[in-house]
Enzyme design. Sequence first.
Site, PDB file in Angstrom:
ATOM      1  N   SER A  77       8.834   5.288  17.132  1.00  0.00           N
ATOM      2  CA  SER A  77       7.533   4.928  17.688  1.00  0.00           C
ATOM      3  C   SER A  77       7.706   4.563  19.148  1.00  0.00           C
ATOM      4  O   SER A  77       8.291   3.528  19.466  1.00  0.00           O
ATOM      5  CB  SER A  77       6.963   3.742  16.909  1.00  0.00           C
ATOM      6  OG  SER A  77       6.821   4.116  15.555  1.00  0.00           O
ATOM      7  N   LEU A  78       7.186   5.411  20.022  1.00  0.00           N
ATOM      8  CA  LEU A  78       7.374   5.190  21.454  1.00  0.00           C
ATOM      9  C   LEU A  78       6.162   4.454  22.054  1.00  0.00           C
ATOM     10  O   LEU A  78       6.285   3.358  22.564  1.00  0.00           O
ATOM     11  CB  LEU A  78       7.624   6.543  22.139  1.00  0.00           C
ATOM     12  CG  LEU A  78       8.047   6.517  23.596  1.00  0.00           C
ATOM     13  CD1 LEU A  78       9.345   5.762  23.788  1.00  0.00           C
ATOM     14  CD2 LEU A  78       8.181   7.938  24.148  1.00  0.00           C
ATOM     15  N   HIS A  79       5.024   5.080  21.991  1.00  0.00           N
ATOM     16  CA  HIS A  79       3.708   4.495  22.340  1.00  0.00           C
ATOM     17  C   HIS A  79       3.501   4.081  23.797  1.00  0.00           C
ATOM     18  O   HIS A  79       2.372   3.793  24.194  1.00  0.00           O
ATOM     19  CB  HIS A  79       3.367   3.303  21.423  1.00  0.00           C
ATOM     20  CG  HIS A  79       3.400   3.644  19.963  1.00  0.00           C
ATOM     21  ND1 HIS A  79       2.888   4.815  19.459  1.00  0.00           N
ATOM     22  CD2 HIS A  79       3.905   2.977  18.890  1.00  0.00           C
ATOM     23  CE1 HIS A  79       3.062   4.846  18.147  1.00  0.00           C
ATOM     24  NE2 HIS A  79       3.692   3.753  17.775  1.00  0.00           N
ATOM     25  N   CYS A 109       5.035  -7.486   8.076  1.00  0.00           N
ATOM     26  CA  CYS A 109       5.953  -6.976   9.101  1.00  0.00           C
ATOM     27  C   CYS A 109       6.120  -8.028  10.189  1.00  0.00           C
ATOM     28  O   CYS A 109       5.186  -8.745  10.523  1.00  0.00           O
ATOM     29  CB  CYS A 109       5.380  -5.685   9.687  1.00  0.00           C
ATOM     30  SG  CYS A 109       6.506  -4.859  10.822  1.00  0.00           S
ATOM     31  N   GLY A 157       5.642  -2.289   7.194  1.00  0.00           N
ATOM     32  CA  GLY A 157       7.015  -2.782   7.358  1.00  0.00           C
ATOM     33  C   GLY A 157       7.852  -1.954   8.307  1.00  0.00           C
ATOM     34  O   GLY A 157       7.482  -0.849   8.697  1.00  0.00           O
ATOM     35  N   GLU A 158       8.983  -2.524   8.683  1.00  0.00           N
ATOM     36  CA  GLU A 158       9.938  -1.831   9.554  1.00  0.00           C
ATOM     37  C   GLU A 158      11.160  -1.469   8.703  1.00  0.00           C
ATOM     38  O   GLU A 158      11.970  -2.354   8.365  1.00  0.00           O
ATOM     39  CB  GLU A 158      10.315  -2.760  10.731  1.00  0.00           C
ATOM     40  CG  GLU A 158      11.492  -2.312  11.560  1.00  0.00           C
ATOM     41  CD  GLU A 158      11.441  -0.859  12.022  1.00  0.00           C
ATOM     42  OE1 GLU A 158      10.394  -0.393  12.488  1.00  0.00           O
ATOM     43  OE2 GLU A 158      12.476  -0.171  11.903  1.00  0.00           O
ATOM     44  N   ASN A 201      -5.687   4.566  15.277  1.00  0.00           N
ATOM     45  CA  ASN A 201      -6.631   4.163  14.229  1.00  0.00           C
ATOM     46  C   ASN A 201      -7.235   2.836  14.600  1.00  0.00           C
ATOM     47  O   ASN A 201      -6.510   1.915  14.966  1.00  0.00           O
ATOM     48  CB  ASN A 201      -5.869   3.961  12.905  1.00  0.00           C
ATOM     49  CG  ASN A 201      -5.629   5.257  12.203  1.00  0.00           C
ATOM     50  OD1 ASN A 201      -6.555   6.017  11.953  1.00  0.00           O
ATOM     51  ND2 ASN A 201      -4.373   5.514  11.897  1.00  0.00           N
ATOM     52  N   SER A 210      10.389   6.135   9.873  1.00  0.00           N
ATOM     53  CA  SER A 210       9.837   5.770  11.173  1.00  0.00           C
ATOM     54  C   SER A 210      10.281   4.365  11.569  1.00  0.00           C
ATOM     55  O   SER A 210      10.201   3.434  10.783  1.00  0.00           O
ATOM     56  CB  SER A 210       8.304   5.825  11.076  1.00  0.00           C
ATOM     57  OG  SER A 210       7.728   5.503  12.311  1.00  0.00           O
ATOM     58  N   CYS A 218      -1.282  -2.536  15.419  1.00  0.00           N
ATOM     59  CA  CYS A 218      -0.971  -2.266  14.017  1.00  0.00           C
ATOM     60  C   CYS A 218      -1.529  -3.355  13.093  1.00  0.00           C
ATOM     61  O   CYS A 218      -1.275  -4.548  13.296  1.00  0.00           O
ATOM     62  CB  CYS A 218       0.547  -2.162  13.849  1.00  0.00           C
ATOM     63  SG  CYS A 218       1.034  -1.799  12.165  1.00  0.00           S
ATOM     64  N   GLU A 264       0.829  -1.214   0.000  1.00  0.00           N
ATOM     65  CA  GLU A 264       0.000   0.000   0.000  1.00  0.00           C
ATOM     66  C   GLU A 264       0.855   1.252   0.000  1.00  0.00           C
ATOM     67  O   GLU A 264       1.912   1.292   0.621  1.00  0.00           O
ATOM     68  CB  GLU A 264      -0.843   0.040   1.282  1.00  0.00           C
ATOM     69  CG  GLU A 264      -1.855  -1.058   1.360  1.00  0.00           C
ATOM     70  CD  GLU A 264      -2.616  -1.018   2.680  1.00  0.00           C
ATOM     71  OE1 GLU A 264      -3.179  -2.044   3.037  1.00  0.00           O
ATOM     72  OE2 GLU A 264      -2.620   0.040   3.351  1.00  0.00           O
ATOM     73  N   CYS A 313       3.518  -5.271  16.547  1.00  0.00           N
ATOM     74  CA  CYS A 313       2.904  -4.262  17.425  1.00  0.00           C
ATOM     75  C   CYS A 313       1.405  -4.545  17.536  1.00  0.00           C
ATOM     76  O   CYS A 313       0.737  -4.781  16.528  1.00  0.00           O
ATOM     77  CB  CYS A 313       3.150  -2.852  16.888  1.00  0.00           C
ATOM     78  SG  CYS A 313       4.894  -2.441  16.781  1.00  0.00           S
ATOM     79  N   CYS A 368      -2.119   2.233   7.575  1.00  0.00           N
ATOM     80  CA  CYS A 368      -1.408   1.236   6.783  1.00  0.00           C
ATOM     81  C   CYS A 368      -1.778  -0.202   7.132  1.00  0.00           C
ATOM     82  O   CYS A 368      -2.069  -0.537   8.267  1.00  0.00           O
ATOM     83  CB  CYS A 368       0.084   1.437   6.926  1.00  0.00           C
ATOM     84  SG  CYS A 368       0.577   1.739   8.613  1.00  0.00           S
ATOM     85  N   CYS A 376       3.243   8.269   1.652  1.00  0.00           N
ATOM     86  CA  CYS A 376       3.594   7.269   2.661  1.00  0.00           C
ATOM     87  C   CYS A 376       3.956   5.963   1.952  1.00  0.00           C
ATOM     88  O   CYS A 376       3.119   5.340   1.300  1.00  0.00           O
ATOM     89  CB  CYS A 376       2.415   7.083   3.615  1.00  0.00           C
ATOM     90  SG  CYS A 376       2.756   5.906   4.912  1.00  0.00           S
TER      91      CYS A 376
HETATM   92  N1  SAH Z   1       7.602   0.045  11.519  1.00  0.00           N
HETATM   93  C1  SAH Z   1       7.706   1.452  11.592  1.00  0.00           C
HETATM   94  C2  SAH Z   1       6.907   2.214  10.566  1.00  0.00           C
HETATM   95  C3  SAH Z   1       5.544   1.753  10.212  1.00  0.00           C
HETATM   96  S1  SAH Z   1       4.117   2.304  11.029  1.00  0.00           S
HETATM   97  C4  SAH Z   1       7.365   1.920  12.987  1.00  0.00           C
HETATM   98  O1  SAH Z   1       6.944   1.110  13.797  1.00  0.00           O
HETATM   99  O2  SAH Z   1       7.567   3.082  13.285  1.00  0.00           O
HETATM  100  C5  SAH Z   1       4.118   4.054  11.112  1.00  0.00           C
HETATM  101  C6  SAH Z   1       3.560   4.574  12.422  1.00  0.00           C
HETATM  102  O3  SAH Z   1       2.164   4.263  12.571  1.00  0.00           O
HETATM  103  C7  SAH Z   1       4.257   3.987  13.648  1.00  0.00           C
HETATM  104  O4  SAH Z   1       4.450   4.995  14.610  1.00  0.00           O
HETATM  105  C8  SAH Z   1       3.242   2.988  14.128  1.00  0.00           C
HETATM  106  O5  SAH Z   1       3.441   2.637  15.462  1.00  0.00           O
HETATM  107  C9  SAH Z   1       1.940   3.729  13.873  1.00  0.00           C
HETATM  108  N2  SAH Z   1       0.745   2.900  13.860  1.00  0.00           N
HETATM  109  C10 SAH Z   1       0.583   1.624  13.480  1.00  0.00           C
HETATM  110  N3  SAH Z   1      -0.690   1.222  13.660  1.00  0.00           N
HETATM  111  C11 SAH Z   1      -1.346   2.272  14.162  1.00  0.00           C
HETATM  112  C12 SAH Z   1      -2.692   2.479  14.567  1.00  0.00           C
HETATM  113  N4  SAH Z   1      -3.610   1.510  14.496  1.00  0.00           N
HETATM  114  N5  SAH Z   1      -3.022   3.706  15.039  1.00  0.00           N
HETATM  115  C13 SAH Z   1      -2.107   4.701  15.117  1.00  0.00           C
HETATM  116  N6  SAH Z   1      -0.822   4.554  14.759  1.00  0.00           N
HETATM  117  C14 SAH Z   1      -0.448   3.352  14.295  1.00  0.00           C
END
Ligand code: SAH
Length: 346
Positions: A214-216, A112, A159-160, A290, A191, A119, A92, A116, A332, A105
């Site tokens: 990506s901290l979260h 991946c 992907g990462e 999301n 990212s 995701c 995508e 996470c 994504c 993007c």
């Molecule tokens: N693998 C990389 C890049 C891909 S995702 C990474 O982890 O950073 C890009 C960003 O979208 C990352 O910050 C990821 O954590 C976030 N992301 C993934 N799923 C999400 C969701 N459902 N809601 C909000 N952010 C999300």
Amino acid sequence: MKTDILSCGIGTLTDKITGMGEQKFRARQIYEWLHIRKVYTFIEMSNIPLSFRTKLSDEFYINSINIIRKLESCIDNTVKYLYEYNDGNHTETVLMNYNHGNSLCVSTQIGCKMGCRFCASAIKGFERNLTPSEMLLQVYETERESGRHADSIVLMGIGEPLENFDNVTEFLKLISDENGRNMSLRHVSLSTCGLADKIYELAGYRFGLTLSVSLHAVTDEKRSQLMPVNKSYNIQELLKACRYYIEKTGRRISFEYAVISGVNDSDSDAAGMIGLLRGINCHVNLIPVNKIKERDYRADRKALMSFSDKLSKGGLNVTVRRTLGADINAACGQLRREYEVKKKSL
Ligand code: SAH
């Protein structure tokens, strides 16, 4: 086996062309046909002698990509493409419009491995890495099809990127080559979920791009639950790598934080983040999580704004990301997965 010519940098291409007994300037001409005029066949390269065009097609192939679906948002200018590669795999690409222009993007892997919890890309697991040409084609084909110029690129699709390190760094060299697409890496963000050892390696390239991390979550316990990668590189190891990156490149880091109602938006989460990030040259980007089908994570706008306020008051530089393409599931991984599930059930 033929060589993927679109993945060759100008240096490699020059070596190969001179190795075939041709003059050096031919490599530059071919490079221009591929990356500026973006032709699909060798026969179109009209300033190259016909006999050499035939030789080229014996040695190389020009990679291509097919559009399977295109979704256009009715609320903003977001367009989402589902692409198919020659081996039948899908990816995508999302084109978004911000005040400062079009942002694209780009995905870096098919699927991946990182797993996470929130995701959609993680659900189906990992298939393979994308090659430099396969990432470039997402840019070239989206620009061609939409007629819109990408002013910036974010490597934030499926992907990462740092797990596909060599191909991604090759892609960055190709996209920024002044003989080709010539995009300034100042307009590129990459990212990562936090592969600390690769952050050190990336710092050595001094690309000038923006690194997003990506901290979260701000405790190891919570982050390990949401992001399994934290078990390999915990928060302290990750922040150490980030500090090194900032020092080495002089660039500030952007920390991504998907705010999930009742999961990571409490007062102690805010206080924890202030404690962790204070003094680091960074910016915090809050993303309303999301929704994905498999989890009941949700965003609460009011709680998110209050979380954002707390961080600002604590001295952090915070923004809240605008949600684009809400009507076309622009996050994504969702389109690819839905398409493959449907295909299986036909
Ligand atoms: N693998 C990389 C890049 C891909 S995702 C990474 O982890 O950073 C890009 C960003 O979208 C990352 O910050 C990821 O954590 C976030 N992301 C993934 N799923 C999400 C969701 N459902 N809601 C909000 N952010 C999300």
